[in-house]
Design a protein around this motif. Structure first.
Motif: not given
Length: 525
Positions: A54-59, A361-362, A348-351
């Motif tokens: 999953g990718v988040i951009e500007n919230g 996150v993946f 896993s990774m959360l950045s």
């Protein structure tokens, strides 16, 4: 009669509602194609059994992608609701729980650990007296890297949290207190027990009550639970001759585990994205759940970490540090806060890029050390260096070249000539041995060979082998690193002793055989 809603329940309801609403923005076709190619290339390069991204951009959540199966060949597809082991990404949830208790006035970061756990002891009495709650969280306690991890892994084992607190006193320091960063897991288990003592309930109860429920992380699991009742659970895999094979599969009843505060939580992609947005774009209710003061403390630099040559070259990084359950560094001039999770067959990774209110996150249910590094790097560059032309295969090739250079200079011995020892060859050394923190092992004849068995860690079992004049144990479970066995004869009324060491000196630090100090305490029965 009016219905009265307690403030705590109202907060939980508001937060839960906020996390179930759709927070996804529609990505452009070009964005979707870009992310799809990154994920597809990573899957293809590393033959991953399954992944959730999953990718988040500007919230806003701009990209969701799942691929593969919970168990290779099962036909059970991974979805955004598939549970993965998040491993050490659990640490940030543990520190958030502690932050909640600080907000509530139930503990303080500078409190001595012995205020909550009077039985707590480190090897050095001065360190015992001066160890603060905060010191449990920064990997600067003096414990050697991975010190005592054999009380946590491999699972299942019989070590309890009380065993860990008892055992810490016998683990010799690897450096002076607060002088440097060396990653450990045991003190996060201790931190979970501090939370339990301050919060008046078990770590698992507190995590559900203070973190999962108020934030609406409805699928996250910790403690004992039923696999089939919860459903949709990814299993770890290893690669065997190019095939992904499930390992350490869950039984129907999943038990509570000692390592939970350090790495025992499971979550799905939806909940991990909600967790990430709580840090990037917290709502007023979420800021009431955990104050801005505590948020800043958790993600502030508390202990410097050496910056690797690779990170300097790839990220133009100048500084790296550890907060409370989070790593942080400058990447291409931008501040990056992240953590990774590693367990056998689960990565896993959360950045987070807080200034951009963006991140990703993946979670992967297969052998994916390099895959995580590459995917994390390419997704990060999407934000910090959008003009960068290096793709998945470029970074993967770079890691392959580095691995070949490492192999060329490796001190890993050739074990091709190893053979099982006959009991008569080592009759002087067989018997029961005891280490003050790991407990008893047996080195005893069985079926014409000599078998190593750890009493509290049943998966640490194997056959004693010989290479030249040296002995080693070859584990039955190939996922564990084989170890040298170095015996020392009795003298001056002292018993026979046994020390151990990894065959590969640069092997995984959780195989901390070097910290063991066995003495023979009896013969074989």
């Amino acid at each position: 009669m009016p219905i009265v809603i307690k403030p705590r329940l109202l907060l939980a309801a508001v937060l839960g509602l906020g996390c179930t609403l759709a927070h996804a923005a529609t990505p452009t076709p070009a964005e979707s194609r870009t992310f799809d190619k990154i994920v597809d290339d990573t899957i293809a390069r590393y033959h991953l059994p399954g992944i959730a991204v999953g990718v988040i951009e500007n919230g806003q959540i701009v990209y969701l992608r799942t691929a593969g199966e919970t168990v290779a060949g099962s036909g059970q597809k991974i979805t955004p609701q598939t549970l993965f082991k998040i491993a050490s990404n659990s640490k940030a949830m543990t520190t958030a729980l502690l932050g909640r208790l600080v907000d509530a006035g139930k503990l303080h970061w500078d409190d001595p650990v012995t205020k909550y756990l009077p039985q707590f002891r480190m090897h050095d009495p001065w360190v015992t007296a001066n160890m603060r709650v905060a010191d449990l969280l920064t990997h600067s306690s003096g414990l050697p890297e991975g010190g005592g991890d054999l009380m946590l892994w491999p699972e299942p084992n019989a070590f309890t949290r009380a065993d860990i607190i008892h055992g810490l006193a016998y683990i010799r320091p690897g450096y002076s207190f607060r002088s440097q960063y060396q990653y450990d897991n045991l003190l996060y288990v201790v931190a979970g027990e501090v939370a339990a003592a301050a919060g008046g309930a078990s770590y698992e109860t507190l995590m559900h009550r203070e973190v999962f429920e108020p934030l609406g992380l409805s699928r996250c699991q910790v403690g004992a639970w039923n696999r089939d009742a919860v459903g949709n659970v990814a299993q770890p895999h290893r690669q065997d001759h190019g095939r992904n094979v499930a390992i350490d599969e869950d039984a129907a009843l999943i038990p509570a585990i000692t390592s939970a505060p350090a790495g025992g939580i499971r979550c799905d992609l939806d909940d991990m994205l909600s967790w990430a947005r709580n840090w990037l774009v917290p709502t007023p209710a979420q800021l009431a759940w955990l104050s801005p003061t505590q948020r800043q403390i958790l993600q502030a630099p508390h202990m410097l970490i050496p910056v690797s040559t690779q990170r300097r070259a790839w990220d133009n990084a100048h500084a790296m540090a550890y907060g409370y359950g989070w790593r942080m560094a400058d990447v291409d001039g931008e501040w990056n806060v992240w953590h990774t999770g590693t367990l056998n067959g689960m990565y896993s990774m959360l950045s987070l890029l807080p200034d951009r209110r963006s991140g990703f996150v993946f979670m992967i249910n297969g052998e994916a050390d390099d895959a995580r590094t590459v995917l994390g790097e390419v997704l990060t560059k999407h934000f910090t260096a959008p003009g960068d032309t290096h793709d998945v295969n470029w970074y993967a090739d770079a890691l392959d070249r580095a691995a070949k250079q490492h192999a060329a200079t490796s001190s890993m011995p050739d074990t091709s000539t190893q053979r099982p020892v006959a009991p008569g060859e080592v009759a002087t050394w067989t018997g029961i041995y005891r280490d003050p923190w790991f407990g008893n092992i047996s080195l005893c004849p069985r079926d014409g060979k000599v078998h190593f068995a750890a009493m509290k860690s049943p998966k640490l079992a194997g056959t004693v082998m010989r290479i030249g004049k040296r002995h080693l144990v070859h584990w039955d479970d190939s996922a564990d690193l084989d170890a040298w066995l170095d015996f020392h004869a009795a003298h001056d009324s002292q018993p026979i002793t046994l020390r151990m060491a990894k065959l590969d000196p640069k092997g995984d630090f959780s195989s901390d055989y070097e910290d063991l100090d066995f003495q023979r305490v009896g013969g074989c029965r």
